[in-house]
Write an enzyme that holds these catalytic residues in place. Sequence first.
Site, PDB file in Angstrom:
ATOM      1  N   ASP A  14       0.873  -1.175   0.000  1.00 32.03           N
ATOM      2  CA  ASP A  14       0.000   0.000   0.000  1.00 32.03           C
ATOM      3  C   ASP A  14       0.913   1.229   0.000  1.00 32.03           C
ATOM      4  O   ASP A  14       2.123   1.112   0.219  1.00 32.03           O
ATOM      5  CB  ASP A  14      -0.885  -0.007   1.262  1.00 32.03           C
ATOM      6  CG  ASP A  14      -1.796   1.222   1.357  1.00 32.03           C
ATOM      7  OD1 ASP A  14      -2.426   1.576   0.345  1.00 32.03           O
ATOM      8  OD2 ASP A  14      -1.873   1.837   2.441  1.00 32.03           O
ATOM      9  N   SER A  15       0.316   2.396  -0.196  1.00 35.70           N
ATOM     10  CA  SER A  15       1.091   3.637  -0.110  1.00 35.70           C
ATOM     11  C   SER A  15       1.583   3.885   1.316  1.00 35.70           C
ATOM     12  O   SER A  15       2.521   4.647   1.519  1.00 35.70           O
ATOM     13  CB  SER A  15       0.210   4.808  -0.538  1.00 35.70           C
ATOM     14  OG  SER A  15      -0.924   4.887   0.317  1.00 35.70           O
ATOM     15  N   TYR A  46      -0.954   8.348  -2.329  1.00 33.49           N
ATOM     16  CA  TYR A  46      -1.026   8.054  -3.759  1.00 33.49           C
ATOM     17  C   TYR A  46      -2.231   8.759  -4.403  1.00 33.49           C
ATOM     18  O   TYR A  46      -2.233   9.031  -5.591  1.00 33.49           O
ATOM     19  CB  TYR A  46      -1.220   6.540  -3.987  1.00 33.49           C
ATOM     20  CG  TYR A  46       0.030   5.678  -3.964  1.00 33.49           C
ATOM     21  CD1 TYR A  46       1.282   6.165  -3.616  1.00 33.49           C
ATOM     22  CD2 TYR A  46      -0.072   4.319  -4.307  1.00 33.49           C
ATOM     23  CE1 TYR A  46       2.398   5.327  -3.593  1.00 33.49           C
ATOM     24  CE2 TYR A  46       1.041   3.483  -4.297  1.00 33.49           C
ATOM     25  CZ  TYR A  46       2.274   3.997  -3.933  1.00 33.49           C
ATOM     26  OH  TYR A  46       3.369   3.166  -3.929  1.00 33.49           O
ATOM     27  N   GLY A  47      -3.262   8.975  -3.570  1.00 34.23           N
ATOM     28  CA  GLY A  47      -4.571   9.368  -4.102  1.00 34.23           C
ATOM     29  C   GLY A  47      -4.601  10.634  -4.939  1.00 34.23           C
ATOM     30  O   GLY A  47      -5.473  10.808  -5.784  1.00 34.23           O
ATOM     31  N   CYS A  77      -4.451  -1.627  -1.751  1.00 35.35           N
ATOM     32  CA  CYS A  77      -4.627  -0.184  -1.922  1.00 35.35           C
ATOM     33  C   CYS A  77      -5.623   0.007  -3.058  1.00 35.35           C
ATOM     34  O   CYS A  77      -5.367  -0.459  -4.173  1.00 35.35           O
ATOM     35  CB  CYS A  77      -3.264   0.423  -2.283  1.00 35.35           C
ATOM     36  SG  CYS A  77      -3.316   2.168  -2.691  1.00 35.35           S
ATOM     37  N   GLU A 156      -2.171   8.257   8.751  1.00 36.14           N
ATOM     38  CA  GLU A 156      -0.725   7.997   8.731  1.00 36.14           C
ATOM     39  C   GLU A 156      -0.051   8.542   9.996  1.00 36.14           C
ATOM     40  O   GLU A 156       0.951   8.012  10.451  1.00 36.14           O
ATOM     41  CB  GLU A 156      -0.075   8.648   7.492  1.00 36.14           C
ATOM     42  CG  GLU A 156      -0.337   7.916   6.189  1.00 36.14           C
ATOM     43  CD  GLU A 156       0.419   6.600   6.074  1.00 36.14           C
ATOM     44  OE1 GLU A 156       1.600   6.552   6.407  1.00 36.14           O
ATOM     45  OE2 GLU A 156      -0.210   5.602   5.649  1.00 36.14           O
ATOM     46  N   CYS A 188     -11.107   2.889   0.508  1.00 42.33           N
ATOM     47  CA  CYS A 188      -9.679   3.179   0.721  1.00 42.33           C
ATOM     48  C   CYS A 188      -9.268   2.350   1.921  1.00 42.33           C
ATOM     49  O   CYS A 188      -9.963   2.349   2.950  1.00 42.33           O
ATOM     50  CB  CYS A 188      -9.485   4.667   1.008  1.00 42.33           C
ATOM     51  SG  CYS A 188      -7.817   5.081   1.609  1.00 42.33           S
ATOM     52  N   HIS A 190      -7.095   2.670   4.098  1.00 48.87           N
ATOM     53  CA  HIS A 190      -6.785   3.381   5.348  1.00 48.87           C
ATOM     54  C   HIS A 190      -8.032   3.521   6.237  1.00 48.87           C
ATOM     55  O   HIS A 190      -7.926   3.622   7.457  1.00 48.87           O
ATOM     56  CB  HIS A 190      -6.270   4.799   5.041  1.00 48.87           C
ATOM     57  CG  HIS A 190      -4.819   4.869   4.678  1.00 48.87           C
ATOM     58  ND1 HIS A 190      -4.350   4.459   3.457  1.00 48.87           N
ATOM     59  CD2 HIS A 190      -3.739   5.316   5.372  1.00 48.87           C
ATOM     60  CE1 HIS A 190      -3.030   4.653   3.407  1.00 48.87           C
ATOM     61  NE2 HIS A 190      -2.637   5.184   4.564  1.00 48.87           N
TER      62      HIS A 190
HETATM   63  N1  DGL Z   1      -4.802   3.110   1.122  1.00 49.40           N
HETATM   64  C1  DGL Z   1      -5.036   3.725  -0.097  1.00 49.40           C
HETATM   65  C2  DGL Z   1      -6.240   3.299  -0.843  1.00 49.40           C
HETATM   66  O1  DGL Z   1      -6.760   2.257  -0.560  1.00 49.40           O
HETATM   67  C3  DGL Z   1      -4.211   4.842  -0.594  1.00 49.40           C
HETATM   68  C4  DGL Z   1      -4.443   6.166   0.005  1.00 49.40           C
HETATM   69  C5  DGL Z   1      -3.495   7.174  -0.574  1.00 49.40           C
HETATM   70  O2  DGL Z   1      -2.297   6.925  -0.540  1.00 49.40           O
HETATM   71  O3  DGL Z   1      -3.975   8.203  -1.060  1.00 49.40           O
HETATM   72  O4  DGL Z   1      -6.707   3.959  -1.725  1.00 49.40           O
END
Ligand code: DGL
Length: 274
Positions: A14-15, A46-47, A77, A156, A188, A190
Amino acid sequence: MSSPTKTSPIGVFDSGVGGLSVLRAIHEQMPSENLLYFADQDHVPYGSRSLEEIRQFSEAVTHFLLARGAKIIVVACNTASAAALHHLRGAFPEVPFVGMEPAVKPAAEQTHSGVVGVLATPATFQGELYASVIERFASDVIVLQNTCFGLVEEIERGALDGQKTHQILEAALRPMLGRGLDTVVLGCTHYPFVIPLIEQICGDSVRVIDPAPAVAKQVERRLETLGLLSKNGARGEIQLYTSGDGEKLKSLVPQLCERSYPVKEVGWENGRPN
Ligand code: DGL
C-alpha cells in the site's frame, strides 16, 4: 528467481499503513502464511498523484516483493488497484495478483434506503475500475461519493480520533446522512482504522462495509487453486518494510494492529526501493 512454494510469503503493499487493514484480515484468515508488507510511505498519499506515477511506484514495489520470494501480490490499496492493477498484470504475466475494488456490489444488495456512500481517494473515483463497478452494480441505487480530503494523512499520523479526523468525517458523512444514507463503503484501505468514528457519527442504523475479509478469502481461494496455500499449522512470520521512517511505522503498528511486527526501512533510489 526460483519458483514459489507453499511456504513462500504473500506480498502485500500500500502507499502507507492502510493496507495493514488487509494484512490483518489475511493473517486472521490464514495464520500460517508468511507475510511481507511494503508501505511506500516516501510517496504517500497516492490518491492525489498521476496514474503514471502510481504505476511506476506499484511496479517498483512489486519487483521488490518478488525479489524476496513473494508467491502472490496483494495490492492492498484501492488507489493503486484502480491505477495500476491492469498494468501490473501485463508487466508480470506469470504473477498472480489480487487487488481491491470498492464494495459497491454488496452495498447495493444490502441497502434498504437505496442510498449508499462511497469514501475513496480522487484517483480511485477517476479510474475506469470504479466507473465499471458503478455501471455493473449500482443502477438501482443512489451512490454518493466523498474523497475525505486529508484523512489518509491523519491516519498515517495515527490521529484515529483526532479533531481534524472528526471534522473530515463529519463533513463527508453529515450531508450523506441527510440524504438517507444507510450503507457506507470504505473504498480506501486506510479508512477501516476509523470505523469506530464513522459508527459514532452515523449511528447504529448505518452499515459500514470493510472489504478486507472478502479480499483475504479471495487470496485464500487463489492460493488454493494455485496449490500454494500453506497449511502447515505453524504461525506465519510477518515482516514490514517502509520507504519512509521505520521508527515511526514501528511505533504506529501496535495502535493499528494490536501487536508489533519487525520493520525494516528501505531507501528509494533510482526509481525503486533497495
Ligand atoms: N490506502 C489507499 C487506498 O486504498 C491509498 C491512500 C493514498 O495513498 O492516497 O486507496
